[in-house]
Design a protein around this motif. Structure first.
Motif, PDB file in Angstrom:
ATOM      1  N   THR A 294      12.780 -17.439 -10.562  1.00  0.00           N
ATOM      2  CA  THR A 294      13.130 -18.358  -9.471  1.00  0.00           C
ATOM      3  C   THR A 294      12.593 -17.912  -8.115  1.00  0.00           C
ATOM      4  O   THR A 294      12.772 -18.632  -7.134  1.00  0.00           O
ATOM      5  N   LEU A 295      11.953 -16.765  -8.030  1.00  0.00           N
ATOM      6  CA  LEU A 295      11.495 -16.269  -6.736  1.00  0.00           C
ATOM      7  C   LEU A 295      10.101 -15.666  -6.874  1.00  0.00           C
ATOM      8  O   LEU A 295       9.855 -14.835  -7.743  1.00  0.00           O
ATOM      9  N   ALA A 369       7.096 -17.307   0.665  1.00  0.00           N
ATOM     10  CA  ALA A 369       8.215 -17.134  -0.262  1.00  0.00           C
ATOM     11  C   ALA A 369       8.509 -18.472  -0.921  1.00  0.00           C
ATOM     12  O   ALA A 369       8.680 -19.487  -0.234  1.00  0.00           O
ATOM     13  N   GLU A 370       8.562 -18.482  -2.260  1.00  0.00           N
ATOM     14  CA  GLU A 370       8.861 -19.678  -3.029  1.00  0.00           C
ATOM     15  C   GLU A 370      10.145 -19.412  -3.830  1.00  0.00           C
ATOM     16  O   GLU A 370      10.180 -18.509  -4.668  1.00  0.00           O
ATOM     17  N   TRP A 371      11.172 -20.210  -3.577  1.00  0.00           N
ATOM     18  CA  TRP A 371      12.508 -19.952  -4.146  1.00  0.00           C
ATOM     19  C   TRP A 371      13.004 -21.195  -4.858  1.00  0.00           C
ATOM     20  O   TRP A 371      13.159 -22.266  -4.244  1.00  0.00           O
ATOM     21  N   PHE A 373      16.106 -22.529  -5.906  1.00  0.00           N
ATOM     22  CA  PHE A 373      17.514 -22.219  -5.680  1.00  0.00           C
ATOM     23  C   PHE A 373      18.463 -23.138  -6.436  1.00  0.00           C
ATOM     24  O   PHE A 373      19.688 -23.017  -6.313  1.00  0.00           O
ATOM     25  N   SER A 378      13.941 -26.586  -4.754  1.00  0.00           N
ATOM     26  CA  SER A 378      13.173 -25.394  -4.415  1.00  0.00           C
ATOM     27  C   SER A 378      12.840 -25.415  -2.924  1.00  0.00           C
ATOM     28  O   SER A 378      12.902 -26.459  -2.259  1.00  0.00           O
TER      29      SER A 378
END
Length: 913
Positions: A294-295, A369-371, A373, A378
């Motif tokens: 997820t990150l 940063a790619e999250w 969540f 996202s």
């Protein structure tokens, strides 16, 4: 292709080389059974299935086709054949082979690009999706700052999406470095090339030999969670140029020459032999870290240091625009409305030994940063910084037979030669050090000139974007929305000095220690000229006298911009009847706050004052991209958008000056005039419609036809006149009074637009798609037809769009099999209007003649044994020695600039493991 057909030395060699490339490819095909194949074939354990691993030229083509097919917009893509192996010497040359894209050569190199008929200032350039600064004076990126060895590929987006924040009216170019986690394996690659120019070293103390070295390392750690890519590329690239430049062409009346009225005559010429050398070191680094599904975190860094040094040696010949006397007929001969042959008596030649140097540094750093969540939500945060810092130095050194009217004069015969340039027959030996000395031969009030312009361009950007995926069977699958912020400042500084001989001397013998022999200008009939290095003269032989003229003072400026962009994009995936439909629609709301600070003169004899002025504006930019999937792997794409390009930065500067017309009778009814930039400029706006049909044949081939129409809501011209109040301005001492206090001000301005439209045809296919016996052979072809009409002033002729060629053709024929590679590529563009650096280092718009540039390469890759994965390569650029020619007013008789660059030969090796 309309390749250049003039008879010049060496063309026969180029024809032999073309024949050799074709023969080599045919021999490779016929002798294929003796070599290992270029594809690796493995059998599955339980099925008779072949896995084909494509390498080399075909791999790059297939990657490009697959990327174009999968993109949601109308775009063109170029992909590297392998790590550090883009198909051309520079990324600009690779991009210039794409449909609708054309390159403008600078010093023989493809450096700047036009997209769909619009010049470099209307195209935004990105690095990994982030806008980049420029080391030039404006927005157009000089692509030779980016080593092709460090790039994995590039995309030219011809239609925008709402999430693409940096857009241009023409399009957007995105340069891309390797993504180590996606690459998925360890690899190390090294490459080296030796290069040589066949003109040789035209100037003493220079070299025709160069080299290139590149290293690349990619690896993954922590079970594939951490990826690293590092790259380094070094280049020392010499280039040569025989240059002929005309001052201009005044007209003569019927007396005393008894020739027809309005007959053109040469005003003066400035031919050079130029030897240059580019030294560039580029560094690239990428770190990707994915601690969980997820990150993902990434850090991109790029740095290049670029040095370009030129030696220019030649002679400046003042002719009609001087005290020289043109001899009347029958010595002077008129042909086609121009004096094509004759003799000038009393010519005072000015020997030029000039040195120009450019040092530029380009830096870029970005983090993302790619999250993920939530199951359907996202967030992406992307922060970037880039900076370009450039410093130029330009030393002009004059020498001749004596100062001003002193010293011998030349009786100079001339005649028109090929391509409209002149050749001469002098009566003075300009290579004799006993005849030529350092002085002010032209009576210009200076023995030389020194310029030191520079720019600093810095850009900070932040993008925050969220994505939500909708549940259920809905036409709209997801929405992306967010905000972008950018802050940019660009400062140009210019300092200039006159060079005087120290101690007030009228002439000085050229120091023996500075002499470097003679430079040969026999290609123009001028023989040899004395040659020396003036770099040690500053502060010794020469004293510096600052040039405080207003036209120098207003060359320095600062432009600042702050942009805030809110955006939303809705992604579509549904069916329309039986047709699958994908695409997007969305909108941007862009607010721009711009200002400029610069100096100027408040009136004709006042001291300099500083002025700051600016404006802000907001525009709404909707966009839509739709792709209909047809049977048999075909697509129809339709795009609608409103786009903008912000004004050129030199147009936005706040510098200003006043001038006063002291002539007996004011020619325009007033004596007061003002020239300035315009910090209040609004952008160029366009409403665009694009339609494309694409037919794919698996991963190996495709055919496409696309049409576009851009309705230009507004345009910018360099000079719009308006009245201004000159009350209170001081009349120069001794000058007559002005009949009015209303003056004429001139500055760049927004005007009515027009349209640009075009059609593009593209085909890429391996020949065995149709004839199996031709396996290994293939071709890429594209043709572009552009048209425009911009009439900013009613009743006046249409304005020519900078960078627009009505016809562009790109052709590549290749062979790749059994480890052998061969490629022959040609790019042609018809006449166009382009910007070149002119007198005083200012940009000048000129008519540039059509050109056809032919390149070729052959190579071999070892695929087994101790040399496995080693490849050797031989390349020739500019096989036909195509010249670069500019004209005055599109008149082929009035050649302004003629340059020959010669051919560049490269021999190299690449190895990966």
């Amino acid at each position: 292709m309309n390749s250049h057909s003039e008879s010049r030395p060496g063309v026969s060699r180029s024809r032999l080389l073309v024949g050799a490339v074709s023969s080599f490819a045919m021999l490779a095909a016929l002798s294929g059974t003796a070599h290992a194949q270029s594809t690796n074939t493995t059998e599955a354990s339980d099925k008779d299935v072949e896995t084909i691993v494509v390498v080399g030229i075909r791999r790059g083509i297939e990657n490009s086709i697959n990327a174009k097919k999968s993109l949601g917009v109308i775009a063109e893509v170029v992909s590297a054949e392998d790590i550090g192996k883009l198909p051309d010497v520079s990324i600009a040359e690779s991009l210039a082979r794409l449909p609708g894209v054309a390159a403008q050569r600078i010093d023989g190199r493809a450096s700047q690009l036009s997209v769909r008929g619009l010049g470099p200032d209307y195209t935004t350039t990105l690095l990994n999706g982030r806008e980049q600064v420029s080391v030039g004076d404006n927005r157009g990126v000089e692509f030779d700052q980016y080593p092709s060895e460090l790039l994995a590929g590039a995309a030219v987006y011809k239609t925008p999406t709402a999430t693409l924040l940096a857009q241009g009216v023409a399009g957007t170019v995105d340069l891309q470095t390797i993504r180590p986690l996606k690459f998925g394996r360890r690899q190390f690659a090294v490459g080296a090339r030796y290069e040589q120019n066949d003109l040789g070293a035209l100037n003493a103390g220079t070299s025709e030999n160069g080299n290139r070295v590149s290293l690349a390392y990619i690896d993954q750690f922590m079970d594939g969670k951490l990826g690293v890519a590092l790259g380094y590329a070094h280049m020392e690239s010499p280039y040569q140029s025989n240059r002929y430049e005309a001052w201009g062409y005044p007209t003569v009346g019927s007396n005393p020459f008894n020739v027809p009225a309005n007959t053109f005559v040469i005003g003066g010429v400035k031919p050079y032999a130029l030897s240059g050398n580019i030294t560039r070191d580029g560094y690239m680094g990428v770190i990707e870290f994915q601690p969980s599904e997820t990150l993902t975190l990434s850090l991109d860094g790029y740095y290049s240091k670029f040095n370009d040094e030129q030696i220019l040696r030649g002679i400046e010949l003042p002719l009609w625009w001087s005290g020289a006397q043109l001899q009347p007929p029958p010595t002077a001969v008129v042909s086609n409305g121009i004096i094509a042959r004759g003799t000038f008596n009393g010519v005072k030649g000015i020997i030029r030994n000039d040195v120009r140097a450019r040092e530029a540094e380009l830096s870029a750093l970005a983090g993302k940063a790619e999250w993920q969540f939530g199951p359907r939500d996202s967030l992406v945060v992307d922060l970037s910084w880039s900076k370009g810092d450039r410093t130029d130095t330009d030393i002009e050194s004059y020498s001749g037979t004596g100062r001003g009217s002193a010293g011998a004069t030349d009786n100079l015969a001339f005649a028109t030669a090929e391509a409209g340039r002149l050749v001469f027959k002098p009566s003075i030996n300009y290579g004799d050090y006993n005849t030529i000395s350092l002085t002010d031969p032209g009576g210009w009030g200076q023995a030389g000139y020194y310029k030191a312009p520079g720019t600093v361009d810095e850009l900070n950007t932040l993008k925050i974007a969220a994505k939500h995926e909708f549940s259920g069977d809905k036409a709209i699958k997801s929405v992306e929305y967010g905000v972008g912020y950018s802050d940019r400042s660009k400062e140009k500084t210019v300092n200039e000095w006159f060079l005087d001989l120290a101690g007030g001397a009228s002439s000085v013998t050229i120091p023996t220690s500075a002499r470097v022999g003679q430079t040969n200008l026999s290609w123009l009939g001028l023989g040899n000229v004395v040659s020396y290095d003036p770099r040690g003269f500053l502060g010794t032989v020469y004293s510096l006298r600052p040039n405080t003229a207003a036209d120098v003072a207003i060359k320095s400026w600062l432009v600042e911009e702050t942009l805030i962009t809110a955006f939303a994009k809705f992604n579509i995936d549904t069916d329309v009847g039986s047709l699958p439909l994908t695409g997007d629609f969305g909108v941007q709301v862009v607010n721009t706050d711009q200002s400029s600070t610069a100096r100027g003169r408040s009136n004709s004899n006042a001291t300099l004052v500083t002025k700051t002025e600016g404006t802000d504006y907001t525009y709404v930019l909707p966009s839509m991209n739709l792709a209909f999937a047809l049977d048999n792997d075909a697509k129809i794409r339709v795009a609608l958008a409103r786009t903008l390009s912000r004004p050129r930065m030199d147009q936005m500067n706040a510098a200003f000056s006043y001038s006063y017309d002291s002539s007996i009778v004011p020619t325009r009814g007033t004596r007061w005039f003002q020239n300035s930039g315009n910090p209040l400029l609004q952008p160029i706006l366009a409403q665009a419609l694009d339609v494309s049909y694409e037919k794919y044949f698996g991963r190996r081939a495709y055919f496409a036809v696309a049409g576009f129409y851009k309705n230009l809501e507004s345009w910018i011209v360099d000079s719009v006149e308006r009245p201004f109040d000159a009350t209170g301005l001081i009349v120069p001492t001794g000058a007559p009074a002005s009949p009015t206090t209303v003056g004429i001000a001139s500055s760049p301005g927004n005007v009515k637009g027009g349209f640009i439209r075009g059609v593009e045809f593209t085909a890429s296919f391996p020949f065995d798609q149709f004839v199996p016996a031709l396996e290994g052979f293939g071709a890429n072809f594209s043709a572009t037809y552009n048209d425009s009409s911009i009439k900013p002033i009613a009743g006046q002729p249409a304005t020519k769009v900078p960078g627009l060629s009505e016809q562009i053709f790109n052709t590549s024929i290749y062979y790749e099999r059994y480890g052998f590679q061969a490629r022959l590529s040609n790019r042609y563009r018809s006449d166009f209007t382009g910007s070149v650096v002119a007198f005083g280092a200012n940009l000048e718009t000129r008519s540039i003649q059509a050109e056809s540039v032919l390149d070729g390469q052959i190579g071999y890759t070892f695929q087994s044994g101790p040399l496995n994965n080693l490849s050797i390569l031989f390349q020739v650029n500019n096989i036909t020695d195509e010249p670069f020619t500019t004209l005055i007013n599109d008149d082929e008789r009035l050649v302004k600039d003629y340059q020959e660059y010669g051919r560049t030969f490269l021999v190299g090796v690449n190895y990966k493991f």
